[in-house]
Enzyme design. Structure first.
Site, short mmCIF file in Angstrom:
data_model
loop_
_atom_site.label_atom_id
_atom_site.label_comp_id
_atom_site.label_asym_id
_atom_site.label_seq_id
_atom_site.Cartn_x
_atom_site.Cartn_y
_atom_site.Cartn_z
N TYR A 1 -5.16 13.59 -13.69
CA TYR A 1 -6.27 12.63 -13.60
C TYR A 1 -7.63 13.27 -13.37
O TYR A 1 -8.60 12.56 -13.15
CB TYR A 1 -6.07 11.65 -12.43
CG TYR A 1 -4.69 11.10 -12.23
CD1 TYR A 1 -4.12 10.23 -13.15
CD2 TYR A 1 -3.97 11.38 -11.06
CE1 TYR A 1 -2.87 9.68 -12.93
CE2 TYR A 1 -2.72 10.84 -10.83
CZ TYR A 1 -2.17 9.99 -11.77
OH TYR A 1 -0.94 9.45 -11.55
N ARG B 1 -2.15 16.41 -9.56
CA ARG B 1 -3.11 15.32 -9.74
C ARG B 1 -4.37 15.73 -10.48
O ARG B 1 -4.98 14.92 -11.17
CB ARG B 1 -3.42 14.62 -8.42
CG ARG B 1 -2.21 13.87 -7.86
CD ARG B 1 -2.53 12.96 -6.70
NE ARG B 1 -3.38 11.85 -7.06
CZ ARG B 1 -4.68 11.75 -6.79
NH1 ARG B 1 -5.29 12.72 -6.11
NH2 ARG B 1 -5.37 10.73 -7.17
N TYR C 1 1.20 11.17 -3.35
CA TYR C 1 1.37 11.61 -4.74
C TYR C 1 1.19 13.11 -4.92
O TYR C 1 0.74 13.56 -5.97
CB TYR C 1 0.42 10.83 -5.67
CG TYR C 1 0.61 9.33 -5.58
CD1 TYR C 1 1.77 8.74 -6.06
CD2 TYR C 1 -0.35 8.51 -4.98
CE1 TYR C 1 1.96 7.37 -5.95
CE2 TYR C 1 -0.16 7.15 -4.87
CZ TYR C 1 1.00 6.58 -5.36
OH TYR C 1 1.19 5.23 -5.25
N CYS D 1 1.88 29.27 -15.26
CA CYS D 1 1.42 29.82 -16.53
C CYS D 1 0.81 28.74 -17.39
O CYS D 1 1.33 28.40 -18.45
CB CYS D 1 2.59 30.47 -17.25
SG CYS D 1 3.15 31.90 -16.37
N PRO E 1 0.83 -1.21 0.00
CA PRO E 1 0.00 0.00 0.00
C PRO E 1 0.86 1.26 0.00
O PRO E 1 1.88 1.32 0.69
CB PRO E 1 -0.77 -0.11 1.32
CG PRO E 1 0.13 -0.92 2.21
CD PRO E 1 0.88 -1.88 1.30
N GLY E 2 0.50 2.21 -0.81
CA GLY E 2 1.19 3.50 -0.80
C GLY E 2 0.20 4.57 -0.38
O GLY E 2 0.21 5.08 0.74
N ARG E 3 -0.73 4.85 -1.30
CA ARG E 3 -1.74 5.87 -1.07
C ARG E 3 -2.47 5.70 0.27
O ARG E 3 -2.64 6.65 1.01
CB ARG E 3 -2.77 5.78 -2.21
CG ARG E 3 -3.80 6.90 -2.23
CD ARG E 3 -4.91 6.56 -3.24
NE ARG E 3 -4.41 6.18 -4.55
CZ ARG E 3 -4.08 7.05 -5.51
NH1 ARG E 3 -4.24 8.33 -5.32
NH2 ARG E 3 -3.61 6.60 -6.66
C1 LIG Z 1 2.20 2.33 -7.19
C2 LIG Z 1 2.46 0.96 -6.76
C3 LIG Z 1 2.03 0.53 -5.51
C4 LIG Z 1 1.23 1.39 -4.57
O1 LIG Z 1 -0.01 1.76 -5.09
P1 LIG Z 1 -1.03 2.58 -4.18
O2 LIG Z 1 -2.20 2.78 -5.06
O3 LIG Z 1 -0.39 3.85 -3.80
O4 LIG Z 1 -1.35 1.73 -3.00
C5 LIG Z 1 2.35 -0.74 -5.12
N1 LIG Z 1 3.07 -1.57 -5.93
C6 LIG Z 1 3.49 -1.18 -7.15
C7 LIG Z 1 4.29 -2.11 -7.96
C8 LIG Z 1 3.21 0.07 -7.61
O5 LIG Z 1 3.62 0.44 -8.82
#
Ligand SMILES: *Cc1c(COP(=O)(O)O)cnc(C)c1O
Length: 434
Positions: A335, A331, A391, A362, A292-294
């Site tokens: 998107y 973002r 992000y 600009c 997980p990132g987001r």
């Molecule tokens: C971007 C990415 C993540 C994390 O995605 P989230 O939507 O931020 O949770 C995990 N694994 C890989 C390989 C990614 O490219």
């Protein structure tokens, strides 16, 4: 009241994050300013780990996808929380190594790693390099051989899952630049090749089907497809893959109408699929990695801006200009992402105005959002854009030679800078003055 429950309103009517007054933060540290709630990040990490303990007997590792928000402090925090880390470039790896991160718990991703990056990953003893293509596999095997070592790898697989999210953040379908396709036997051939490589140890397989995914079904489906593949490899090649990395992509609430499944539900359902499939297919339960990132950082962060000009164009729209924009948050431009906005110094009032918030670059497209509900707004007000923890800083740029904002972490009632605001000298740092 707001999309993240760490946000509230104090007796002055000011927006607070983790109990800290955001108007004071804007005054003390300047704007634009990224603010992150450390307690919230820690709580989310804990809930990820507890879900794995509860539903999968703790046989897993949560690797924070550092591309969402990466700096030395964040890497240290993740290390202290017992997390693994996912990196996608030598810059992210360098940050992690400088922070003293345990390399065994790092996954190195990317669809076009350079030799320099592969060598750096091998020298750093990264636990898992996630190999994207045959060309990379061959180069990595050669590099490891030259150094006289064996490196752990996972193969990135496209499971053929079409997750319902934005086209640019869908990655599991066959038409994707990432990984080996299952449908065409490309993945199976790559497995054979990896097993035959002398200086790589194939630990398992990886998939990541996309980002900002709200439903659990596509994840269940992906897990099932991957386990079928693990069984095929066992049956036809007599090789047992130990690890299954199911990627990240769990959705978060940006606006009131967003309704992501709680991670707990994800873990409960996906663990069930994994356990059932394993007993059906007669394979051992793999060690599970999640990335997980987001969902680790997005809700914990906000961005504070100061309102400059306001332009009311009768019967068309009202533009509210802020002192940042696409340079600190691209973002919307990328998107059409939706955010909630709050006037931080009037957070107790109703959001009864509709405005377009524009940045200072600009570009006509430099917007934070259109048709945003917000309080009655005046020049000099502080605007908070909510759920910007992921992000935003990591995608920021110096377009128009605009300096990047500082990042401040709040912890209980204290606030401290973890990334300094860029100066004008930082802007010309690499320019050669002839
Ligand atoms: C971007 C990415 C993540 C994390 O995605 P989230 O939507 O931020 O949770 C995990 N694994 C890989 C390989 C990614 O490219």
């Amino acid at each position: 009241m707001f999309v993240s429950d760490n946000l509230s309103v104090n007796e002055k009517g000011h927006l607070t994050i983790g109990k800290v007054d955001t108007v004071e933060l804007a005054k003390d540290f300047g704007t634009p300013l990224y603010v992150m709630d450390e307690m919230m990040i820690k709580e989310v990490c804990k809930s990820f780990k507890e879900s794995i303990d509860k539903y999968y007997d703790g046989k897993g590792l949560v690797c924070y996808a550092s591309k969402a928000f990466c700096c030395l402090y964040m890497c240290r925090l993740m290390s202290l929380e017992g997390m693994g880390l996912d990196v996608v470039s030598n810059g992210e790896l360098y940050t992690a190594m400088k922070a003293g991160f345990d390399a065994e718990k790092i996954c190195f991703h990317g669809n076009n790693k350079t030799d320099e990056e592969l060598e750096y990953a091998v020298d750093s003893k990264v636990g898992r390099i996630v190999v994207d293509n045959i060309y990379e596999l061959e180069r990595l095997d050669r590099i490891a051989k030259a150094k006289g070592v064996t490196v752990g790898i996972l193969l990135r697989i496209k499971p053929g899952i079409d997750a319902h999210t934005h086209d640019f953040i869908r990655t599991g379908q066959i038409d994707s630049k990432f990984g080996f396709a299952l449908e065409t036997e490309e993945a199976f051939e790559a497995i054979k090749k990896a097993i035959a490589c002398e200086n790589v140890k194939l630990r398992g397989i990886h998939c990541h089907i996309g980002s900002q995914i709200f439903d659990v079904d596509p994840f269940e489906h992906a897990a099932a497809v991957m386990l079928d593949f693990i069984a095929k490899v066992k049956n036809e090649l007599n090789y047992e893959l130990d690890e299954l990395n199911l990627g990240g992509g769990f959705g978060i609430k940006y606006v009131e109408s967003d309704n992501p499944s709680p991670f707990e539900t994800y873990m409960e359902k996906v663990s069930k699929v994994v356990k059932q499939k394993c007993s059906q297919l007669n394979i051992k339960q793999p060690f599970i990695i999640l990335e997980p990132g987001r969902s680790i950082v997005a809700s914990a962060g906000i961005t504070l801006y100061t309102v400059g000009g306001i332009k009311e164009i009768p019967n068309i729209r009202t533009y509210v200009s802020v002192d940042g924009g696409m340079t600190d948050n691209p973002r919307y431009v990328l998107y059409r992402s939706q955010y909630e906005a709050v006037v931080a110094n009037k957070a107790n009032l109703e959001r009864n105005k509709t405005v377009t918030i524009s940045g200072k670059s600009c570009e006509s497209g430099d917007l934070i959002g259109e048709n945003m509900k917000i309080q009655d707004i005046e020049v000099g007000d502080t605007i908070a854009i909510l759920a910007t923890g992921a992000y935003n800083y990591s995608m920021s740029s110096n377009y128009n030679r605009i300096a990047k904002p500082a990042v401040v972490f709040v912890n209980e009632s204290r606030a401290h800078v973890v990334v300094k605001r860029e100066t004008l000298d930082d802007i010309i740092r690499n320019d050669i003055d002839v």
